[in-house]
Design a protein around this motif. Structure first.
Motif, mmCIF file in Angstrom:
data_model
loop_
_atom_site.group_PDB
_atom_site.id
_atom_site.type_symbol
_atom_site.label_atom_id
_atom_site.label_comp_id
_atom_site.label_asym_id
_atom_site.label_seq_id
_atom_site.Cartn_x
_atom_site.Cartn_y
_atom_site.Cartn_z
ATOM 1 N N GLU A 1 47.963 18.268 97.390
ATOM 2 C CA GLU A 1 46.690 18.940 97.598
ATOM 3 C C GLU A 1 45.982 19.319 96.298
ATOM 4 O OE1 GLU A 1 44.859 19.464 100.365
ATOM 5 O OE2 GLU A 1 46.329 18.101 101.237
ATOM 6 N N ASP A 2 46.745 19.773 95.300
ATOM 7 C CA ASP A 2 46.104 20.148 94.031
ATOM 8 C C ASP A 2 45.423 18.944 93.396
ATOM 9 O OD1 ASP A 2 46.969 22.709 94.374
ATOM 10 O OD2 ASP A 2 48.693 22.541 93.016
ATOM 11 N N GLY A 3 46.139 17.831 93.381
ATOM 12 C CA GLY A 3 45.565 16.613 92.825
ATOM 13 C C GLY A 3 44.384 16.122 93.642
ATOM 14 N N LYS A 4 44.485 16.268 94.944
ATOM 15 C CA LYS A 4 43.380 15.844 95.814
ATOM 16 C C LYS A 4 42.142 16.696 95.553
ATOM 17 C CE LYS A 4 42.172 14.854 100.628
ATOM 18 N NZ LYS A 4 40.848 15.489 100.556
ATOM 19 N N GLY A 5 42.365 17.978 95.287
ATOM 20 C CA GLY A 5 41.236 18.865 95.001
ATOM 21 C C GLY A 5 40.480 18.420 93.754
ATOM 22 N N ILE A 6 41.236 18.051 92.698
ATOM 23 C CA ILE A 6 40.601 17.557 91.473
ATOM 24 C C ILE A 6 39.860 16.248 91.756
ATOM 25 C CG2 ILE A 6 41.012 16.702 89.134
ATOM 26 C CD1 ILE A 6 43.493 18.518 89.044
ATOM 27 N N GLN A 7 40.520 15.359 92.504
ATOM 28 C CA GLN A 7 39.904 14.069 92.813
ATOM 29 C C GLN A 7 38.601 14.254 93.583
ATOM 30 O OE1 GLN A 7 42.497 10.812 93.956
ATOM 31 N NE2 GLN A 7 41.087 10.166 95.556
ATOM 32 N N ASP A 8 38.604 15.147 94.566
ATOM 33 C CA ASP A 8 37.394 15.391 95.365
ATOM 34 C C ASP A 8 36.271 15.960 94.508
ATOM 35 O OD1 ASP A 8 38.722 14.450 97.572
ATOM 36 O OD2 ASP A 8 39.170 16.426 98.414
ATOM 37 N N LYS A 9 36.622 16.852 93.590
ATOM 38 C CA LYS A 9 35.606 17.464 92.730
ATOM 39 C C LYS A 9 34.987 16.427 91.803
ATOM 40 C CE LYS A 9 34.738 21.520 89.841
ATOM 41 N NZ LYS A 9 35.296 22.783 89.323
ATOM 42 N N VAL A 10 35.836 15.589 91.217
ATOM 43 C CA VAL A 10 35.337 14.540 90.318
ATOM 44 C C VAL A 10 34.487 13.532 91.089
ATOM 45 C CG1 VAL A 10 36.031 12.615 88.841
ATOM 46 C CG2 VAL A 10 37.224 14.812 88.679
ATOM 47 N N ALA A 11 34.925 13.188 92.292
ATOM 48 C CA ALA A 11 34.166 12.240 93.115
ATOM 49 C C ALA A 11 32.784 12.788 93.435
ATOM 50 C CB ALA A 11 34.930 11.946 94.406
ATOM 51 N N LYS A 12 32.704 14.092 93.695
ATOM 52 C CA LYS A 12 31.413 14.730 93.987
ATOM 53 C C LYS A 12 30.505 14.698 92.757
ATOM 54 C CE LYS A 12 29.471 18.911 95.994
ATOM 55 N NZ LYS A 12 29.089 20.120 95.373
ATOM 56 N N MET A 13 31.076 14.971 91.594
ATOM 57 C CA MET A 13 30.302 14.930 90.355
ATOM 58 C C MET A 13 29.751 13.515 90.115
ATOM 59 S SD MET A 13 32.894 17.173 87.962
ATOM 60 C CE MET A 13 31.901 17.182 86.458
ATOM 61 N N ALA A 14 30.591 12.521 90.396
ATOM 62 C CA ALA A 14 30.172 11.131 90.191
ATOM 63 C C ALA A 14 29.047 10.754 91.140
ATOM 64 C CB ALA A 14 31.364 10.201 90.386
ATOM 65 N N LEU A 15 29.178 11.143 92.387
ATOM 66 C CA LEU A 15 28.167 10.813 93.390
ATOM 67 C C LEU A 15 26.828 11.451 93.053
ATOM 68 C CD1 LEU A 15 27.662 9.402 96.131
ATOM 69 C CD2 LEU A 15 28.289 11.565 97.244
ATOM 70 N N GLU A 16 26.864 12.701 92.639
ATOM 71 C CA GLU A 16 25.627 13.425 92.344
ATOM 72 C C GLU A 16 24.931 12.903 91.093
ATOM 73 O OE1 GLU A 16 27.042 17.407 92.093
ATOM 74 O OE2 GLU A 16 26.949 17.762 94.278
ATOM 75 N N ASN A 17 25.670 12.181 90.237
ATOM 76 C CA ASN A 17 25.096 11.721 88.966
ATOM 77 C C ASN A 17 25.079 10.198 88.829
ATOM 78 O OD1 ASN A 17 24.681 14.324 87.167
ATOM 79 N ND2 ASN A 17 26.617 14.612 88.275
ATOM 80 N N ASN A 18 25.212 9.514 89.969
ATOM 81 C CA ASN A 18 25.124 8.053 89.998
ATOM 82 C C ASN A 18 26.095 7.399 89.012
ATOM 83 O OD1 ASN A 18 24.118 5.582 90.926
ATOM 84 N ND2 ASN A 18 22.587 5.462 89.301
ATOM 85 N N ILE A 19 27.341 7.874 89.051
ATOM 86 C CA ILE A 19 28.389 7.323 88.177
ATOM 87 C C ILE A 19 29.332 6.467 89.023
ATOM 88 C CG2 ILE A 19 30.366 7.876 86.715
ATOM 89 C CD1 ILE A 19 28.918 10.445 85.918
ATOM 90 N N ARG A 20 29.599 5.268 88.548
ATOM 91 C CA ARG A 20 30.526 4.372 89.231
ATOM 92 C C ARG A 20 31.912 4.543 88.620
ATOM 93 N NH1 ARG A 20 25.720 2.995 88.795
ATOM 94 N NH2 ARG A 20 25.906 2.546 86.575
ATOM 95 N N ILE A 21 32.884 4.843 89.484
ATOM 96 C CA ILE A 21 34.259 5.065 89.013
ATOM 97 C C ILE A 21 35.181 4.026 89.634
ATOM 98 C CG2 ILE A 21 36.249 6.602 89.087
ATOM 99 C CD1 ILE A 21 34.409 8.958 88.894
ATOM 100 N N ILE A 22 35.960 3.366 88.783
ATOM 101 C CA ILE A 22 37.088 2.557 89.257
ATOM 102 C C ILE A 22 38.353 3.328 88.893
ATOM 103 C CG2 ILE A 22 38.419 0.453 88.898
ATOM 104 C CD1 ILE A 22 35.873 -1.091 88.664
ATOM 105 N N GLY A 23 39.182 3.589 89.894
ATOM 106 C CA GLY A 23 40.367 4.421 89.729
ATOM 107 C C GLY A 23 40.217 5.682 90.564
ATOM 108 N N PRO A 24 40.973 6.726 90.246
ATOM 109 C CA PRO A 24 42.004 6.838 89.203
ATOM 110 C C PRO A 24 43.252 6.025 89.562
ATOM 111 C CG PRO A 24 42.012 8.784 90.578
ATOM 112 C CD PRO A 24 40.864 7.947 91.063
ATOM 113 N N ASN A 25 44.262 6.152 88.709
ATOM 114 C CA ASN A 25 45.510 5.431 88.919
ATOM 115 C C ASN A 25 45.294 3.932 88.814
ATOM 116 O OD1 ASN A 25 48.166 6.025 89.130
ATOM 117 N ND2 ASN A 25 48.129 6.580 91.286
ATOM 118 N N SER A 26 44.380 3.523 87.950
ATOM 119 C CA SER A 26 44.112 2.099 87.735
ATOM 120 C C SER A 26 44.703 1.673 86.388
ATOM 121 C CB SER A 26 42.607 1.829 87.732
ATOM 122 O OG SER A 26 42.332 0.508 87.335
#
Length: 715
Positions: A109-134
């Protein structure tokens, strides 16, 4: 996100490596080393406050200190630091990020919380992310490695070709890439999507479809991110004749959701995926060896016009093995005829065989033209779709034969496939000649024939010209019965709908009190069947809710009382709408069923098979994604094991198969225009009468999505 965005990702002019290390053998050092080794022509910006420079490149404290524009950021920092790093990337106006970091949703859950927060930041700022764990990606066309996978470290560079590869697993994906490179297969892109915080395997496949140099797409998937997106991709791939090859893991035998109907329990998630793959021309493979073998044969892009195989070997045993494999894979190995047979009889020794398999004998050791002349004769044969050569010849002779086969292959459009058996020392040079020229070559008969089967299947799919369209207009709800009282439609209401669809049902009447029997039941023709109608009692026989052979009004009244009593004893709180009396069918027929399952990933699936009490025991079913046309309906019925029963066995008459397939199309059309609001349907049994007599639906159940109904309707 559109595909233009991903093009920007794979063609960066400047790359920042955040967390870069001076240890070029480490995970955070290899990305820099790989870019330097391949002479990346753009700007490289190492970012790490611990260093002033790495490998002669200025190292920056922060991405914000970099003077120029950053097209792509490779991030190799711990998950705990990622939110602050993302904030800096946003300020720097970076729109493409490749995340090597782990420690996200996969750890809890802790890791998922970070992932969700980063995903939200990316979506709001039109950032394309490949990963994590890539482990990274490669633009093979321009030799741009973006990551630390071992396969990126090749001192020979990367072989450019027409294959794109995307994988959720980095280790498996880059293993496929490395092994395929050893077999002289060339690529355009190799992508590891990891946890898929942003860009998915399907997004990458869409990008590759639009890339003019990528003509084959391979994918390793542990799950399907979006079922309808996959179907859209498959349809586009057919138009472009770009084969999709998918190795999928994470198989499960059955979905876990509770199902009210028989149908919904029949199609598990893996089975559903295989249905979708077959229907939309996706090649599915079982392991990475098979994936590479298929890549080899389809990347040549020589499609077949049919499944007629001609085999040539210098060994009778090899010919027998190929004949056996043809039968196993449903390929046609027909005897040669006419001029082709005469030509080959004149080429090979008299003690050989020109039948098919063709045995050129060991005499070809002395006279190499025997094999090549035979192949040239087959290339001109209109009754041969694929030519397969199996040889054990090694050394200089084997190499010379392979060179001649390459010459023939270059001028012929017909697929030529070669099996070269033997050790690398003896036969390796000949095999290399074929591979470098792009001629598909395999080590065993089985691998050869399996690859040919995939080629034949995808070629047949490409040769289909039809496009499946529904005959009803989307959102046309004119057939919907508006007397909603529940999202579960029991037999009485379901049959009203079937009648509107033009599917025959017995004459019937719904009785709610014994006083109604005298007036309403007497209009029916005896004998009758009586059945309880209750959304709380779906398997009526188990509850004693069915009475057969009712001969008169008095028996009808007695049956009414007995059914209500039995139903009450079976389930005390069951709400009973009434008892349905209907005329018993007095004709013989084959009991079938028609069903609908709404799959969470792929939408509505149509299921048919042998019905009645055998539906769950025999599980003789055929499944298609909706919508289907008449041709697809006919193919569904023909692939059933019980199909001979419909044709008539042991003196029985042929059943009205056409009426049954018509019903399949009618149900498909209706469900398709409901836009996913119909969750389950079970029409069982559907009695298929003798030819010309039609069909009769004897029972039915429909379950709608509760969200499709107004709250006031359900209460």
């Amino acid at each position: 996100m559109n595909n233009k965005d991903l093009k920007e990702f794979f063609y960066p002019k400047s790359i920042a490596i955040i967390g870069a290390s001076k240890d070029l053998t480490s995970i955070s050092g290899k990305p820099l080393n790989n870019l330097l080794q391949t002479n990346f022509k753009g700007d490289i910006y190492p970012v790490n406050p611990r260093y002033d420079e790495i490998e002669g490149l200025k190292c920056y404290d922060s991405i914000l200190k970099i003077p120029g524009k950053v097209d792509l950021a490779l991030i190799a920092v711990s998950a705990s630091r990622l939110v602050s790093i993302m904030s800096e990337c946003i300020k720097k106006d970076v729109h493409n990020i490749l995340l090597f970091s782990s420690g996200f949703a996969e750890v809890g859950e802790d890791g998922k919380g970070i992932q969700d927060k980063v995903a939200k930041m990316a979506l709001e700022n039109n950032i394309r992310i490949i990963g994590p764990n890539s482990v990274g990606c490669i633009n093979v066309k321009d030799s741009v490695p973006m990551g630390f996978a071992t396969s990126m470290e090749s001192s020979k560079g990367y072989k450019h070709g027409n294959i794109g590869l995307v994988s959720q697993s980095g280790a498996l994906g880059f293993s496929v890439f490395g092994m395929a490179q050893e077999k002289d297969l060339g690529f355009t892109y190799v992508v590891n999507t990891g946890n898929e915080m942003g860009v998915t395997t399907l997004d990458t496949m869409e990008f590759m479809l639009e890339d003019e140099d990528t003509l084959v797409i391979g994918a390793y998937m542990e799950g399907i991110p979006d079922g309808m997106q996959l179907i859209k991709i498959a349809k586009s791939a057919k138009e472009l004749k770009k084969p999709l090859i998918i190795l999928k893991s994470g198989k499960s035998a059955i979905g876990k959701e509770a199902a009210l109907s028989h149908t919904a329990s029949l199609a598990g998630s893996e089975e559903t995926f295989q249905v979708i793959a077959k229907q939309y021309g996706i090649i599915t493979v079982k392991d990475i060896d098979e994936m590479i073998d298929v890549m080899q044969i389809v990347s040549r892009r020589k499609w077949t016009n049919g499944s007629k195989i001609a085999t040539v070997s210098n060994s009778g045993a090899a010919g027998i093995a190929m004949a056996d494999s043809c039968e196993e894979f449903d390929l046609k190995l027909e005897p040669l005829q006419g001029e082709t047979k005469k030509k080959i009889e004149a080429i090979i020794p008299s003690y050989g065989s020109a039948l098919n398999p063709i045995d050129v004998t060991a005499q070809a050791l002395k006279e190499q033209h025997i094999i090549t002349d035979t192949v040239e004769a087959l290339a001109k044969d209109k009754n041969t779709d694929v030519i397969i050569i199996q040889t054990t010849f090694g050394g200089e002779l084997g190499e010379q034969i392979c060179r001649k086969l390459v010459e023939i292959d270059k001028k012929e459009t017909k697929p030529i496939i070669v099996t070269v058996t033997g050790t690398k020392e003896l036969t390796g040079k000949g095999r290399d000649v074929l591979r470098k020229a792009g001629v598909p070559v395999y080590k065993t008969t089985y691998d050869t024939m399996l690859a040919v089967k995939h080629l034949v299947n995808v070629s047949e799919y490409y040769n289909e010209k039809k496009t499946i369209l529904s005959s009803l207009t989307a959102n046309d709800n004119s057939l919907l019965i508006q007397e909603y009282s529940t999202h579960i439609w029991t037999e009485e209401k379901s049959k009203k709908l079937l009648k509107q669809l033009g599917i025959n049902i017995p004459e019937n009447v719904m009785i709610q009190s014994v006083e109604e029997i005298d007036q309403h039941v007497k209009g029916l023709c005896f004998p009758l069947v009586a059945k309880v109608v209750s959304k709380d009692i779906l398997h009526k026989t188990d509850a004693g809710g069915v009475k057969l052979g009712i001969q008169n009004i008095q028996e009808a009244k007695q049956s009414f009382h007995e059914i209500l009593e039995s139903s009450k004893n079976f389930k005390l709180d069951a709400h009973v709408d009434g008892v349905l009396f209907e005329e018993m069918l007095n004709k013989n027929g084959v009991e079938m069923f028609i069903g609908i399952k709404n799959d969470s990933q792929f939408g509505s699936l149509l299921v048919c098979g042998l019905g009645g009490i055998f539906i769950e025991v025999l599980k003789d079913i055929s499944i298609r994604h909706i919508p289907i046309d008449k041709e697809a309906a006919e193919s569904m019925v023909k692939e059933l094991k019980g199909y001979p029963m419909l044709l008539g066995t042991r003196g029985q008459k042929r059943s009205d198969i056409e009426s049954f397939t018509d019903a399949l199309v009618k149900v498909s059309d209706f469900v398709h225009q409901q836009n996913g609001t119909l969750r389950e349907m079970d029409i069982n049994p559907v009695v298929v009468l003798n030819q010309g007599e039609g069909i009769m639906a004897l029972d039915g159940l429909i379950v709608w999505d509760e969200m499709a109904f107004p709250t006031s309707v359900l209460n």
